[in-house]
Scaffold this motif. Structure first.
Motif, PDB file in Angstrom:
ATOM      1  N   MET A  99     -13.431 -19.031  -3.071  1.00 28.23           N
ATOM      2  CA  MET A  99     -12.116 -18.474  -3.383  1.00 28.23           C
ATOM      3  C   MET A  99     -12.013 -18.280  -4.888  1.00 28.23           C
ATOM      4  N   PHE A 100     -11.044 -17.445  -5.298  1.00 29.70           N
ATOM      5  CA  PHE A 100     -10.756 -17.274  -6.714  1.00 29.70           C
ATOM      6  C   PHE A 100      -9.288 -16.901  -6.857  1.00 29.70           C
ATOM      7  N   PHE A 101      -8.823 -16.851  -8.108  1.00 31.34           N
ATOM      8  CA  PHE A 101      -7.403 -16.658  -8.379  1.00 31.34           C
ATOM      9  C   PHE A 101      -7.208 -15.482  -9.339  1.00 31.34           C
ATOM     10  N   PRO A 102      -5.974 -14.976  -9.460  1.00 32.48           N
ATOM     11  CA  PRO A 102      -5.727 -13.909 -10.431  1.00 32.48           C
ATOM     12  C   PRO A 102      -6.186 -14.320 -11.825  1.00 32.48           C
ATOM     13  N   GLY A 103      -6.534 -13.331 -12.637  1.00 29.01           N
ATOM     14  CA  GLY A 103      -7.047 -13.599 -13.976  1.00 29.01           C
ATOM     15  C   GLY A 103      -5.981 -14.057 -14.946  1.00 29.01           C
ATOM     16  N   PRO A 104      -6.377 -14.327 -16.197  1.00 33.92           N
ATOM     17  CA  PRO A 104      -5.469 -14.879 -17.203  1.00 33.92           C
ATOM     18  C   PRO A 104      -4.330 -13.955 -17.594  1.00 33.92           C
ATOM     19  N   PHE A 105      -4.353 -12.704 -17.129  1.00 36.06           N
ATOM     20  CA  PHE A 105      -3.255 -11.788 -17.411  1.00 36.06           C
ATOM     21  C   PHE A 105      -2.034 -12.096 -16.546  1.00 36.06           C
ATOM     22  N   ALA A 106      -2.177 -12.943 -15.513  1.00 34.48           N
ATOM     23  CA  ALA A 106      -1.092 -13.221 -14.576  1.00 34.48           C
ATOM     24  C   ALA A 106      -0.568 -14.637 -14.755  1.00 34.48           C
ATOM     25  N   ILE A 107       0.722 -14.804 -14.627  1.00 31.75           N
ATOM     26  CA  ILE A 107       1.328 -16.122 -14.764  1.00 31.75           C
ATOM     27  C   ILE A 107       0.817 -17.064 -13.677  1.00 31.75           C
ATOM     28  N   ALA A 108       0.420 -16.524 -12.517  1.00 26.41           N
ATOM     29  CA  ALA A 108      -0.124 -17.362 -11.444  1.00 26.41           C
ATOM     30  C   ALA A 108      -1.346 -18.125 -11.929  1.00 26.41           C
ATOM     31  N   HIS A 109      -2.175 -17.475 -12.728  1.00 28.90           N
ATOM     32  CA  HIS A 109      -3.374 -18.119 -13.265  1.00 28.90           C
ATOM     33  C   HIS A 109      -3.001 -19.350 -14.090  1.00 28.90           C
ATOM     34  N   HIS A 110      -1.965 -19.228 -14.890  1.00 29.14           N
ATOM     35  CA  HIS A 110      -1.589 -20.323 -15.782  1.00 29.14           C
ATOM     36  C   HIS A 110      -0.886 -21.452 -15.037  1.00 29.14           C
ATOM     37  N   LEU A 111      -0.145 -21.120 -14.007  1.00 27.15           N
ATOM     38  CA  LEU A 111       0.427 -22.173 -13.159  1.00 27.15           C
ATOM     39  C   LEU A 111      -0.683 -22.995 -12.514  1.00 27.15           C
ATOM     40  N   ILE A 112      -1.679 -22.295 -11.972  1.00 28.74           N
ATOM     41  CA  ILE A 112      -2.765 -22.976 -11.260  1.00 28.74           C
ATOM     42  C   ILE A 112      -3.622 -23.790 -12.221  1.00 28.74           C
ATOM     43  N   THR A 113      -4.008 -23.200 -13.358  1.00 32.58           N
ATOM     44  CA  THR A 113      -4.879 -23.919 -14.290  1.00 32.58           C
ATOM     45  C   THR A 113      -4.160 -25.073 -14.971  1.00 32.58           C
ATOM     46  N   SER A 114      -2.867 -24.924 -15.240  1.00 34.47           N
ATOM     47  CA  SER A 114      -2.108 -26.038 -15.827  1.00 34.47           C
ATOM     48  C   SER A 114      -2.136 -27.241 -14.907  1.00 34.47           C
TER      49      SER A 114
ATOM     50  N   ARG B 110      -7.380 -30.414  -5.573  1.00 32.18           N
ATOM     51  CA  ARG B 110      -7.624 -30.176  -6.993  1.00 32.18           C
ATOM     52  C   ARG B 110      -9.106 -29.909  -7.253  1.00 32.18           C
ATOM     53  N   GLU B 111      -9.963 -30.624  -6.554  1.00 34.34           N
ATOM     54  CA  GLU B 111     -11.396 -30.443  -6.741  1.00 34.34           C
ATOM     55  C   GLU B 111     -11.826 -29.025  -6.378  1.00 34.34           C
ATOM     56  N   ASP B 112     -11.305 -28.499  -5.260  1.00 34.48           N
ATOM     57  CA  ASP B 112     -11.662 -27.140  -4.851  1.00 34.48           C
ATOM     58  C   ASP B 112     -11.124 -26.106  -5.830  1.00 34.48           C
ATOM     59  N   VAL B 113      -9.920 -26.345  -6.344  1.00 36.90           N
ATOM     60  CA  VAL B 113      -9.341 -25.421  -7.315  1.00 36.90           C
ATOM     61  C   VAL B 113     -10.148 -25.430  -8.607  1.00 36.90           C
ATOM     62  N   GLN B 114     -10.537 -26.611  -9.058  1.00 40.08           N
ATOM     63  CA  GLN B 114     -11.335 -26.723 -10.272  1.00 40.08           C
ATOM     64  C   GLN B 114     -12.681 -26.017 -10.123  1.00 40.08           C
ATOM     65  N   LYS B 115     -13.312 -26.191  -8.974  1.00 36.76           N
ATOM     66  CA  LYS B 115     -14.598 -25.527  -8.736  1.00 36.76           C
ATOM     67  C   LYS B 115     -14.438 -24.016  -8.753  1.00 36.76           C
ATOM     68  N   ALA B 116     -13.362 -23.517  -8.147  1.00 37.08           N
ATOM     69  CA  ALA B 116     -13.135 -22.072  -8.118  1.00 37.08           C
ATOM     70  C   ALA B 116     -12.912 -21.530  -9.529  1.00 37.08           C
ATOM     71  N   LEU B 117     -12.200 -22.286 -10.351  1.00 38.07           N
ATOM     72  CA  LEU B 117     -11.965 -21.860 -11.730  1.00 38.07           C
ATOM     73  C   LEU B 117     -13.249 -21.856 -12.542  1.00 38.07           C
ATOM     74  N   MET B 118     -14.116 -22.822 -12.285  1.00 36.22           N
ATOM     75  CA  MET B 118     -15.379 -22.885 -13.007  1.00 36.22           C
ATOM     76  C   MET B 118     -16.299 -21.734 -12.633  1.00 36.22           C
ATOM     77  N   CYS B 119     -16.202 -21.257 -11.388  1.00 39.89           N
ATOM     78  CA  CYS B 119     -17.082 -20.174 -10.925  1.00 39.89           C
ATOM     79  C   CYS B 119     -16.584 -18.797 -11.337  1.00 39.89           C
ATOM     80  N   ALA B 120     -15.299 -18.691 -11.625  1.00 37.50           N
ATOM     81  CA  ALA B 120     -14.734 -17.374 -11.910  1.00 37.50           C
ATOM     82  C   ALA B 120     -15.219 -16.852 -13.252  1.00 37.50           C
ATOM     83  N   GLU B 121     -15.693 -15.624 -13.258  1.00 37.43           N
ATOM     84  CA  GLU B 121     -16.202 -15.006 -14.485  1.00 37.43           C
ATOM     85  C   GLU B 121     -15.186 -13.982 -14.988  1.00 37.43           C
TER      86      GLU B 121
END
Length: 445
Positions: free
Chosen positions: A411-426, A361-372
């Protein structure tokens, strides 16, 4: 959620609150909407609209007119044919807007704003009279059979149609002279500001239109006897012209399960990489549903086939239309789940994935914080503007997803246009409370 994730102080506060209290879905939603941005004084240009995913929330499909309504497909179609012939009609007061497509790309325009939000794109909707003038000298057939019904706005007596003009190259120049251009739907998807309701609505209309046009193109012949099909007046139904067959054909939807696999302790998630991904991008596992299979069974089977991870409990999150896949699959429906793993050891099927790994979770949170994601949205919006003005930039908007202060994120994840982004951020932002939320509430996040 990018507007908050770009602010470490807000993100930290949200995480600390989720650890101390069981946040209701309404409270969680609050933290990831504009209200939270305003409350914490964080400036933003793009907020995640949690009420609907990209391509959902089409305003033209909110209500289906009854068959006796002048805006209904059959009556609107009759009025359209009359107006195309230049004749008067009892319902001639109806106004028609047409959205041209070329090779799966909708017509779009762009306008600059007076503030710092950057350019905004708009659909290139054209009046029926303008279409007559533009198409008169081309090889495009402007007829009822070439028009696809998209929906209506009853408050404005407006009916919307789509038309495929792929076979006429001269129209590209004609539209360009009016500062219109045909833009990939994926580019418009990334260029959409989530705080802009009009842009979100336009994206949903364009996605629906593309799906219907692609379906019309691939269903020109009956799949049973091979004879030509004819379009019925509902415009969303075809029938075989063979008198001995007369099979009815409806628009195709291809359901896909997409799942965030969570470990037993609920502190790690399983993410995969496909060879087509840009470097360092990771996402959820996904796969098509097979005949005779439930959604939950598809989640378990796909996870096992791709990673050899055994899944137990499966809970529903939300769904998203996805019309930006291959043309042979006009509209995929992404059905999102949280899946809880019963095993840990990964064995990647290289034919399906390039790699799969557990991420904390920590790595995922860091990746989300870095994504612009804001920067990626602005880059794509600028690209649309340059295309309409004849200066196309070749930069991939995805390259801006993972840059902060000039340093590449691991690492980074698909943007907010993709459902994957919302699964991960939730999952990342709800922490250990995720599994305690009722399924009906989780589906609203």
């Amino acid at each position: 959620m990018p507007s908050l994730l770009s602010s470490s102080s807000t993100f930290t506060l949200c995480c600390s609150l989720s650890k101390k209290f069981i946040l209701s879905p309404e409270a969680i939603t609050f933290f990831f909407t504009r209200k939270a941005v305003s409350y914490f004084g964080t400036k933003t240009t793009m907020s995640a609209n949690l009420q609907s995913h990209a391509f959902a929330g089409n305003p033209l499909r909110s209500k289906t007119p009854k068959s006796t309504d002048p805006l209904s497909p059959p009556l609107a179609f009759e009025t359209l044919k009359t107006q195309l012939l230049g004749n008067t009609h009892p319902l001639s007061s109806l106004n028609f807007k047409v959205l041209p497509f070329r090779k799966g790309r909708p017509l779009a325009s762009s306008s600059s704003t007076d503030d710092d939000l950057g350019p905004k794109w708009h659909l290139g909707l054209i009046s029926l009279d303008d279409c007559k003038g533009l198409f008169s000298g081309s090889g495009v057939e402007l007829s009822g059979d070439s028009m696809v019904y998209l929906g209506s706005r009853s408050e404005e007596d407006l009916v919307y149609w789509a038309i495929d003009v792929s076979g006429e190259d001269s129209l590209v120049t004609d539209f360009f002279n009016k500062q219109f251009c045909f833009v990939e739907l994926r580019t418009l998807m990334v260029a959409t500001d989530w705080a802009d309701e009009r842009a979100m609505s336009d994206l949903a209309v364009a996605g629906h239109a593309k799906a219907l046009l692609e379906w019309h193109n691939i269903s020109r012949h009956c799949g049973y006897c091979g004879e030509k099909t004819i379009t019925m007046e509902s415009r969303s139904q075809k029938q075989c012209s063979n008198e001995s067959c007369k099979r009815k054909i409806y628009p195709r939807v291809d359901p896909v399960v997409i799942m965030l696999v969570i470990d037993r302790e609920n502190d790690r998630v399983l993410l995969g990489r496909q060879s087509r991904f840009v470097p360092r991008m990771w996402s959820c596992l996904a796969g098509f549903i097979e005949p005779g299979e439930s959604l939950e069974e598809a989640v378990r089977r796909e996870t096992w086939e791709e990673t050899a991870i055994e899944v137990g409990e499966v809970t529903y999150h939300s769904s998203q239309p996805w019309p930006v896949g291959p043309s042979s699959m006009p509209c995929q429906l992404m059905v999102g789940f949280f899946a809880y793993a019963k095993s840990f050891e990964i064995n990647v099927d290289k034919a399906e994935l390039e790699d799969a790994q557990w991420h904390s979770r920590e790595d995922v949170q860091k990746a989300l914080m870095c994504a612009e994601y804001n920067k990626a949205q602005r880059t794509a919006a600028a690209k649309v503007e340059h295309m309409c003005k004849g200066v196309e930039k070749g930069q991939n908007p995805s390259s801006d997803f993972n840059i902060e202060s000039g340093e590449l994120a691991p690492m980074f994840f698909p943007g907010p246009f993709a459902i994957a982004h919302h699964l991960i951020t939730s999952w990342a932002n709800q922490g250990s409370q995720l599994k305690q939320l009722p399924n009906s509430s989780a589906s609203n996040l």
